[in-house]
Design an enzyme around this catalytic site. Structure first.
Site, PDB file in Angstrom:
ATOM      1  N   TYR A   1       2.781   9.996  -0.722  1.00 21.07           N
ATOM      2  CA  TYR A   1       3.919   9.504   0.066  1.00 21.07           C
ATOM      3  C   TYR A   1       5.248   9.756  -0.645  1.00 21.07           C
ATOM      4  O   TYR A   1       6.308   9.615  -0.036  1.00 21.07           O
ATOM      5  CB  TYR A   1       3.803   7.996   0.322  1.00 21.07           C
ATOM      6  CG  TYR A   1       2.592   7.554   1.090  1.00 21.07           C
ATOM      7  CD1 TYR A   1       1.747   8.449   1.737  1.00 21.07           C
ATOM      8  CD2 TYR A   1       2.270   6.193   1.171  1.00 21.07           C
ATOM      9  CE1 TYR A   1       0.632   8.019   2.426  1.00 21.07           C
ATOM     10  CE2 TYR A   1       1.163   5.751   1.865  1.00 21.07           C
ATOM     11  CZ  TYR A   1       0.335   6.667   2.490  1.00 21.07           C
ATOM     12  OH  TYR A   1      -0.762   6.221   3.166  1.00 21.07           O
TER      13      TYR A   1
ATOM     14  N   LEU B   1      -1.538   0.399  14.532  1.00 17.19           N
ATOM     15  CA  LEU B   1      -0.874   0.202  15.820  1.00 17.19           C
ATOM     16  C   LEU B   1      -0.818   1.493  16.643  1.00 17.19           C
ATOM     17  O   LEU B   1      -0.107   1.576  17.634  1.00 17.19           O
ATOM     18  CB  LEU B   1       0.543  -0.342  15.603  1.00 17.19           C
ATOM     19  CG  LEU B   1       0.622  -1.669  14.838  1.00 17.19           C
ATOM     20  CD1 LEU B   1       2.069  -2.061  14.580  1.00 17.19           C
ATOM     21  CD2 LEU B   1      -0.101  -2.776  15.596  1.00 17.19           C
TER      22      LEU B   1
ATOM     23  N   ASN C   1       5.399  -8.530  12.462  1.00 21.71           N
ATOM     24  CA  ASN C   1       4.032  -8.141  12.109  1.00 21.71           C
ATOM     25  C   ASN C   1       3.353  -9.206  11.245  1.00 21.71           C
ATOM     26  O   ASN C   1       2.172  -9.514  11.427  1.00 21.71           O
ATOM     27  CB  ASN C   1       4.034  -6.798  11.376  1.00 21.71           C
ATOM     28  CG  ASN C   1       4.393  -5.635  12.276  1.00 21.71           C
ATOM     29  OD1 ASN C   1       4.342  -5.740  13.500  1.00 21.71           O
ATOM     30  ND2 ASN C   1       4.763  -4.512  11.676  1.00 21.71           N
TER      31      ASN C   1
ATOM     32  N   ARG D   1      10.921  -6.372  12.578  1.00 29.71           N
ATOM     33  CA  ARG D   1       9.551  -5.919  12.826  1.00 29.71           C
ATOM     34  C   ARG D   1       8.640  -6.285  11.666  1.00 29.71           C
ATOM     35  O   ARG D   1       7.479  -6.621  11.869  1.00 29.71           O
ATOM     36  CB  ARG D   1       9.562  -4.406  13.049  1.00 29.71           C
ATOM     37  CG  ARG D   1       8.278  -3.830  13.616  1.00 29.71           C
ATOM     38  CD  ARG D   1       8.034  -4.225  15.049  1.00 29.71           C
ATOM     39  NE  ARG D   1       9.156  -3.979  15.922  1.00 29.71           N
ATOM     40  CZ  ARG D   1       9.533  -2.783  16.390  1.00 29.71           C
ATOM     41  NH1 ARG D   1       8.877  -1.698  16.035  1.00 29.71           N
ATOM     42  NH2 ARG D   1      10.560  -2.688  17.204  1.00 29.71           N
TER      43      ARG D   1
ATOM     44  N   LYS E   1      -2.886   5.751  -4.006  1.00 27.64           N
ATOM     45  CA  LYS E   1      -3.945   6.716  -3.722  1.00 27.64           C
ATOM     46  C   LYS E   1      -3.660   8.020  -4.452  1.00 27.64           C
ATOM     47  O   LYS E   1      -2.500   8.416  -4.602  1.00 27.64           O
ATOM     48  CB  LYS E   1      -4.048   6.984  -2.219  1.00 27.64           C
ATOM     49  CG  LYS E   1      -4.068   5.725  -1.366  1.00 27.64           C
ATOM     50  CD  LYS E   1      -4.047   6.046   0.122  1.00 27.64           C
ATOM     51  CE  LYS E   1      -3.668   4.824   0.935  1.00 27.64           C
ATOM     52  NZ  LYS E   1      -2.218   4.544   0.918  1.00 27.64           N
TER      53      LYS E   1
ATOM     54  N   ASP F   1       0.838  -1.201   0.000  1.00 25.17           N
ATOM     55  CA  ASP F   1       0.000   0.000   0.000  1.00 25.17           C
ATOM     56  C   ASP F   1       0.871   1.248   0.000  1.00 25.17           C
ATOM     57  O   ASP F   1       1.620   1.496   0.940  1.00 25.17           O
ATOM     58  CB  ASP F   1      -0.906  -0.013   1.239  1.00 25.17           C
ATOM     59  CG  ASP F   1      -1.796   1.221   1.311  1.00 25.17           C
ATOM     60  OD1 ASP F   1      -2.964   1.127   0.901  1.00 25.17           O
ATOM     61  OD2 ASP F   1      -1.318   2.278   1.773  1.00 25.17           O
TER      62      ASP F   1
ATOM     63  N   ILE G   1      -2.667  -2.793   7.347  1.00 32.33           N
ATOM     64  CA  ILE G   1      -1.420  -2.530   6.613  1.00 32.33           C
ATOM     65  C   ILE G   1      -0.367  -1.889   7.533  1.00 32.33           C
ATOM     66  O   ILE G   1      -0.063  -0.705   7.408  1.00 32.33           O
ATOM     67  CB  ILE G   1      -1.671  -1.640   5.381  1.00 32.33           C
ATOM     68  CG1 ILE G   1      -2.589  -0.454   5.739  1.00 32.33           C
ATOM     69  CG2 ILE G   1      -2.268  -2.450   4.245  1.00 32.33           C
ATOM     70  CD1 ILE G   1      -2.691   0.600   4.645  1.00 32.33           C
TER      71      ILE G   1
ATOM     72  N   LYS H   1       3.204  -0.689   8.996  1.00 30.92           N
ATOM     73  CA  LYS H   1       4.389  -0.165   8.324  1.00 30.92           C
ATOM     74  C   LYS H   1       5.613  -0.362   9.201  1.00 30.92           C
ATOM     75  O   LYS H   1       5.543  -0.173  10.422  1.00 30.92           O
ATOM     76  CB  LYS H   1       4.196   1.325   8.039  1.00 30.92           C
ATOM     77  CG  LYS H   1       5.400   1.995   7.403  1.00 30.92           C
ATOM     78  CD  LYS H   1       5.560   3.416   7.886  1.00 30.92           C
ATOM     79  CE  LYS H   1       6.309   3.499   9.194  1.00 30.92           C
ATOM     80  NZ  LYS H   1       6.644   4.878   9.611  1.00 30.92           N
ATOM     81  N   SER H   2       6.712  -0.739   8.596  1.00 28.27           N
ATOM     82  CA  SER H   2       7.994  -0.756   9.288  1.00 28.27           C
ATOM     83  C   SER H   2       9.098  -0.811   8.238  1.00 28.27           C
ATOM     84  O   SER H   2       8.886  -1.294   7.126  1.00 28.27           O
ATOM     85  CB  SER H   2       8.117  -1.974  10.222  1.00 28.27           C
ATOM     86  OG  SER H   2       9.373  -1.950  10.876  1.00 28.27           O
ATOM     87  N   VAL H   3      10.273  -0.310   8.600  1.00 22.46           N
ATOM     88  CA  VAL H   3      11.444  -0.470   7.732  1.00 22.46           C
ATOM     89  C   VAL H   3      12.457  -1.408   8.379  1.00 22.46           C
ATOM     90  O   VAL H   3      13.517  -1.666   7.818  1.00 22.46           O
ATOM     91  CB  VAL H   3      12.111   0.893   7.412  1.00 22.46           C
ATOM     92  CG1 VAL H   3      11.170   1.781   6.618  1.00 22.46           C
ATOM     93  CG2 VAL H   3      12.560   1.593   8.696  1.00 22.46           C
TER      94      VAL H   3
ATOM     95  N   HIS I   1      -7.656   9.576  -1.626  1.00 23.07           N
ATOM     96  CA  HIS I   1      -6.939   9.573  -0.349  1.00 23.07           C
ATOM     97  C   HIS I   1      -7.736  10.237   0.780  1.00 23.07           C
ATOM     98  O   HIS I   1      -7.785   9.713   1.894  1.00 23.07           O
ATOM     99  CB  HIS I   1      -5.579  10.258  -0.517  1.00 23.07           C
ATOM    100  CG  HIS I   1      -4.548   9.797   0.454  1.00 23.07           C
ATOM    101  ND1 HIS I   1      -3.194   9.851   0.201  1.00 23.07           N
ATOM    102  CD2 HIS I   1      -4.651   9.252   1.692  1.00 23.07           C
ATOM    103  CE1 HIS I   1      -2.521   9.363   1.228  1.00 23.07           C
ATOM    104  NE2 HIS I   1      -3.391   9.008   2.156  1.00 23.07           N
TER     105      HIS I   1
END
Length: 281
Positions: free
Chosen positions: A53, A193, A244, A240, A78, A48, A232, A234-236, A111
């Protein structure tokens, strides 16, 4: 990579969407390729992103570099708020597709409704045309309240397949989820989260996590999935990202679900769709 099975949920147009996906909000473009590639490696198949972004190109590079068949990757983007309106939507869609490097988009979302601009109905008409042309398989919205949904449905007869909204245990959106369900619109959770506002330190969630030898984040994601939400996170961080994903293997009891239901406090940390006009200033 994994034996964890992510359910596919049915959309009202006859297509399906993976229930657990990978978000890239606030991930810089130069990091988006690495993070998305890692998510695909772990087993995520829903990615997503959004024009706003500014990382569609990075996501596109990860998709191009993947050895997965294109049809195995479900891509959502979006429309940026400043590009609402029929003709500008069409141009913006072309730009997103070029950056993503895909021929057909799986899901395109408005969006935000941006009531100040009052262009979301015209924008939705463009979305309907993009779907008719076969350039996008499914069309939906993000951050739409019930009156926004009613207006675009009445104007076009086309019902969004999905409404992506801020949703977490402190903002459970029960009434809106009921409205979505009444139209056979799936609810998708962004900021699932709680975006670092202390949700994952909540003692109720910590206690449930301890009982399952899981993390509070995994408990929250499992809660979303048992409610029927698409979610959805998110993490980099590779660990993690994997953590998830593993939440899909966790099942909460009725008592635990009830305890989490009791955490709803109406705490909205993002913009209010009735007043938010990001990108129009």
């Amino acid at each position: 990579m994994t034996s964890i099975e992510i359910p596919n949920l049915s959309l009202r147009d006859g297509t399906t969407i993976p229930q657990l996906g990978f978000g890239v909000w606030q991930v810089p473009d130069d990091e988006a390729q690495t993070a998305t590639a890692e998510a695909l490696r772990v087993g995520y198949r829903l990615i997503d992103t959004a024009e706003g972004y500014q990382n569609e190109a990075g996501v596109g590079r990860a998709i191009a570099a993947s050895d997965l068949p294109r049809d195995d990757i479900y891509v959502t983007t979006k429309l940026a708020n400043g590009n609402q309106g029929y003709d500008s939507t069409m141009r913006a869609f072309d730009g997103s597709m070029e950056r993503l490097g895909v021929d057909v988009l799986d899901l395109y979302l408005i969006h935000w409704p941006c009531p100040k601009a009052d262009l979301y109905t015209e924008t939705w008409k463009a979305f309907v045309e993009l779907k008719k042309s076969g350039r996008v398989r499914s069309i939906g919205v993000s951050n739409f309240h019930a009156p926004h949904l009613t207006r675009i449905i009445d104007a076009t007869g086309e019902v969004p397949v999905l409404n992506q909204v801020e949703l977490h245990p402190y903002l459970q959106q029960s009434a809106l989820r009921e409205v979505n369900a009444s139209h056979q619109i799936l609810t998708e959770a962004w900021s699932p989260l709680g975006s670092g506002h202390g949700l994952l330190e909540d003692e109720t969630l910590v206690s449930i996590a301890r009982a399952h030898d899981a993390t509070p984040a995994q408990v929250v994601l499992a809660w979303h999935m048992q409610l029927g939400n698409v979610v959805i996170p998110k993490s980099v961080t590779p660990s993690r990202i994997a953590e998830n994903f593993a939440a899909a293997a966790l099942t909460l009891s009725a008592e635990e679900l009830s305890a989490i239901a009791g955490l709803d406090a109406g705490h909205r940390y993002g913009g209010d769709p009735d007043t938010a006009n990001f990108g129009l200033e």
